[in-house]
Design a protein around this motif. Structure first.
Motif, PDB file in Angstrom:
ATOM      1  N   ASP A  14     -48.290  14.126 -73.266  1.00 60.34           N
ATOM      2  CA  ASP A  14     -48.827  13.257 -73.678  1.00 60.34           C
ATOM      3  C   ASP A  14     -49.583  12.644 -74.450  1.00 60.34           C
ATOM      4  O   ASP A  14     -49.821  14.060 -75.394  1.00 60.34           O
ATOM      5  N   THR A  52     -40.389   6.377 -72.309  1.00 58.69           N
ATOM      6  CA  THR A  52     -41.797   6.654 -71.765  1.00 58.69           C
ATOM      7  C   THR A  52     -43.315   5.810 -73.104  1.00 58.69           C
ATOM      8  O   THR A  52     -41.692   5.367 -73.697  1.00 58.69           O
ATOM      9  N   GLU A  89     -37.834  14.653 -64.601  1.00 62.82           N
ATOM     10  CA  GLU A  89     -39.075  12.844 -64.678  1.00 62.82           C
ATOM     11  C   GLU A  89     -39.811  13.230 -65.673  1.00 62.82           C
ATOM     12  O   GLU A  89     -40.322  14.136 -65.693  1.00 62.82           O
ATOM     13  N   TRP A  90     -40.379  12.956 -66.593  1.00 60.81           N
ATOM     14  CA  TRP A  90     -41.254  12.318 -67.349  1.00 60.81           C
ATOM     15  C   TRP A  90     -42.774  12.535 -66.531  1.00 60.81           C
ATOM     16  O   TRP A  90     -43.336  11.898 -65.318  1.00 60.81           O
ATOM     17  N   GLU A 107     -38.800   2.375 -68.466  1.00 63.45           N
ATOM     18  CA  GLU A 107     -37.530   2.972 -68.374  1.00 63.45           C
ATOM     19  C   GLU A 107     -37.849   4.320 -69.094  1.00 63.45           C
ATOM     20  O   GLU A 107     -37.424   5.128 -69.302  1.00 63.45           O
ATOM     21  N   GLU A 145     -36.558   8.902 -72.642  1.00 71.12           N
ATOM     22  CA  GLU A 145     -36.363   8.655 -71.349  1.00 71.12           C
ATOM     23  C   GLU A 145     -37.317   9.107 -70.130  1.00 71.12           C
ATOM     24  O   GLU A 145     -36.827  10.231 -70.695  1.00 71.12           O
ATOM     25  N   LYS A 146     -37.832   8.532 -69.943  1.00 73.31           N
ATOM     26  CA  LYS A 146     -38.697   8.390 -68.205  1.00 73.31           C
ATOM     27  C   LYS A 146     -38.183   9.636 -67.473  1.00 73.31           C
ATOM     28  O   LYS A 146     -38.126   9.927 -66.848  1.00 73.31           O
ATOM     29  N   ASP A 193     -39.279  13.786 -76.128  1.00 72.94           N
ATOM     30  CA  ASP A 193     -40.660  14.147 -75.659  1.00 72.94           C
ATOM     31  C   ASP A 193     -42.123  14.149 -76.697  1.00 72.94           C
ATOM     32  O   ASP A 193     -43.039  13.270 -76.050  1.00 72.94           O
TER      33      ASP A 193
END
Length: 450
Positions: A120, A37, A53-54, A35, A42-43, A368
Motif C-alpha cells: 500500500d 487500486t 484480491e488486493w 476496479e 487490478e484490484k 502493485d
C-alpha cells in the motif's frame, strides 16, 4: 503514390508517439480506487484464484530499525517447487533468466508460495496519483510535464511509462541505507564491498514535492560512500537526478581517494561500470534501472502473470548472513520466496545509431508496487547475456515497496553479483534528514578532510 503513402505512414507514426505519452480521460481515471487500486493495479484476483484480491496492509512499525516482516506471510510453507525436471510445466510464467538458470543448474530451484498482495501507499500518494492520471504527460522518454508527487502513469499507454513509475515511486522523504555488495565466484567465494547511501527525494516528497515540468526536473539527490574494502574506502559518488539528457540531465561527481579531489563525472551513466564493482554492475542497473531512457525504443508488451520474487522477508532479514546468501553458481535458493503476480512486461530495443552493451532488455514490473522485479538483458548477438532479479519487500513501516537484495547473473563468466543487501548491518533509516547543502560537491570535499 509511394511518397504519399510514406507521408501518411509517417503521420500515423507521429500520432501513435503522441498518444503513447498522453494523459487519460477522466472516465478512465475514475477506475482508480474502484476496479483498479489507487495506483493502477487490478484490484481483483485472477479467475483461477491463484492471484488474490488486493488487501493492503496498514502501516506498521517504526521508520528506523525495522526489518521486513509479516508474521502471517512468514509462517507460510511453499506450495510447490519449480526445478529443471518440471520447468516445462511452468514455462509460460517464467522469465527467460529463470529458465536459463533452471536449465543450467540442477541445484537451482524456485520455491513458490501463496501469492499475497498487501503493498500500500500513503493517501497523499494515492490522491496525487489519481490527479496525475489526467494531467501528467510524457513529452518524450526523458521529459514529463504536469506531474506531481504520485505515480505519474497509473494507467500506462507506452513502454516508458511503467519505467518512470518505478523511478519516481515513494520511498520516504530522505533515507540512509547500507548497500552491501558481493562479487560471487563460481565456487561460492565472494568479495564484500560495503557502501552507505544517503538519498533525499524531491519529487516523491509528502512535505514539499517538486512538480515535474520542462525546465524543472530534479527529482532526487544521492550520495554514496564506500567504507570497505580498504582499496575502495573513501570513494564518494554524488548524483543530482534530473529529467533530460546532456547538460539538462543527470549531474554527477566522483571523489577518488587517490586524486583527493571531487570532479564532475559524466561517465556515471548508462553501461559504464559502477565504481568498485569490477564491471559486474552498470550504472543504469542500480535499483534495477535508473537514469536516461534515450538510447532505447520502449514498447509496452502488456500485462502477464509471472513467478517473481515477492514478500522476500527471509532473504532480506537479519537472520540471514552473507555466507548464507552466496553459494556456488547461484544464490542460495532455499532463501528466496516466489509468488505468482501480474506484471507489466516492457521491452527496450536499442535505437539505431546508439550503443549499449545490452541490445535488448525485457523488464517485468510488478503491478502493485510499480517495482521492477526482473530484467532479461540481451547482447548484440541476441543472446541472453545477464539476468537481473530484485527481491521485492513490502516496507509497511513506510507504506512502500523496494527490492532487497538485487542479483545480477553473468552467464558468460559464471559469476554473479549481489547488491542492496543490508542483512549484517541495519535496514533503511527513514528518519534521516539532511541540510540543504549536504548534496553538494563542496560539502563532499569537506567530508573527505574530516
Amino acid at each position: 503514390m509511394k511518397k504519399t503513402l510514406a507521408s501518411l505512414l509517417g503521420v500515423a507514426a507521429l500520432c501513435l508517439t503522441a498518444q503513447a505519452g498522453a494523459k487519460v480521460p477522466a472516465a478512465e481515471a475514475a477506475k482508480l480506487g474502484a476496479e483498479l487500486t489507487p495506483v493502477g493495479a487490478e484490484k481483483a484476483g485472477n479467475a483461477d484464484k491463484t492471484i488474490p484480491e488486493w488487501t493492503p496492509r496498514p502501516r506498521t512499525g517504526a521508520l528506523k530499525g525495522e526489518w521486513p516482516n509479516d508474521p502471517d506471510v512468514d509462517a507460510q510453507k511453499p506450495l510447490f517447487t519449480i526445478t529443471k525436471a518440471n520447468m516445462a510445466q511452468y514455462s509460460a510464467k517464467l522469465t527467460e533468466g529463470h529458465k536459463k538458470l533452471l536449465s543450467s543448474y540442477d541445484s537451482y530451484k524456485l520455491n513458490v508460495y501463496p501469492s499475497v498482495r498487501k503493498i500500500d501507499w500513503p493517501k497523499e500518494i494515492q490522491d496525487a496519483t489519481k490527479a496525475n492520471a489526467t494531467t501528467c504527460e510524457l513529452v518524450n522518454t526523458e521529459i514529463l510535464n504536469n506531474c506531481k508527487l504520485g505515480f505519474p502513469f497509473p494507467i500506462p499507454k507506452s513502454g516508458a511509462e511503467p519505467i518512470w513509475n518505478h523511478k519516481l515511486k515513494w520511498r520516504g522523504e530522505s533515507v540512509t541505507r547500507y548497500n552491501n555488495q558481493m562479487i560471487v565466484q563460481p565456487n561460492g567465494q565472494f568479495q564484500l564491498t560495503k557502501i552507505v547511501e544517503d538519498v533525499t527525494f524531491g519529487y516523491a516528497s509528502l512535505k514539499n514535492p517538486t512538480e515535474l515540468k520542462p525546465g524543472q526536473g530534479e527529482f532526487l539527490k544521492y550520495l554514496s560512500k564506500t567504507v570497505a574494502p580498504p582499496r575502495l574506502a573513501g570513494t564518494f559518488i554524488l548524483v543530482h537526478e534530473k529529467m533530460g539528457t546532456g547538460a539538462e540531465g543527470r549531474a554527477a561527481w566522483l571523489y577518488s581517494p587517490g586524486l583527493k579531489r571531487i570532479r564532475r563525472a559524466p561517465t556515471v551513466c548508462c553501461d559504464n561500470p559502477y565504481e568498485g564493482t569490477d564491471g559486474h554492475q552498470f550504472y543504469d542497473q542500480v535499483d534495477m534501472f535508473n537514469g536516461a531512457l534515450e538510447r532505447y525504443n520502449w514498447k509496452l508488451v502488456g500485462k502477464k502473470e509471472m513467478y517473481i520474487p515477492y514478500n522476500s522477508n527471509k532473504i532480506a532479514g537479519k537472520g540471514t548472513k552473507y555466507k548464507d546468501l552466496a553459494k556456488p553458481k547461484h544464490l542460495n535458493q532455499d532463501l528466496p520466496r516466489y509468488e505468482l503476480h501480474r506484471v507489466w512486461v516492457v521491452e527496450a530495443d536499442i535505437k539505431p545509431g546508439t550503443s549499449h552493451t545490452f541490445k535488448k532488455r525485457r523488464f517485468y514490473v510488478d503491478e502493485d508496487g510499480w517495482t521492477i522485479a526482473a530484467v532479461d538483458d540481451y547482447d548484440n548477438r541476441d543472446q541472453l547475456y545477464q539476468f537481473q532479479e530484485g527481491h521485492i519487500i513490502n516496507a509497511s513501516n513506510l507504506l512502500a515497496a523496494t527490492t532487497v537484495p538485487e542479483v545480477i547473473y553473468h552467464f558468460t563468466s559464471g559469476r554473479y553479483f549481489i547488491t542492496a543487501a543490508w542483512n549484517e548491518d541495519k535496514p533503511i533509516d527513514a528518519t534521516a534528514s539532511f541540510n540543504a547543502d549536504y548534496f553538494s560537491a563542496a560539502s563532499v570535499q569537506k567530508m573527505t578532510t574530516k
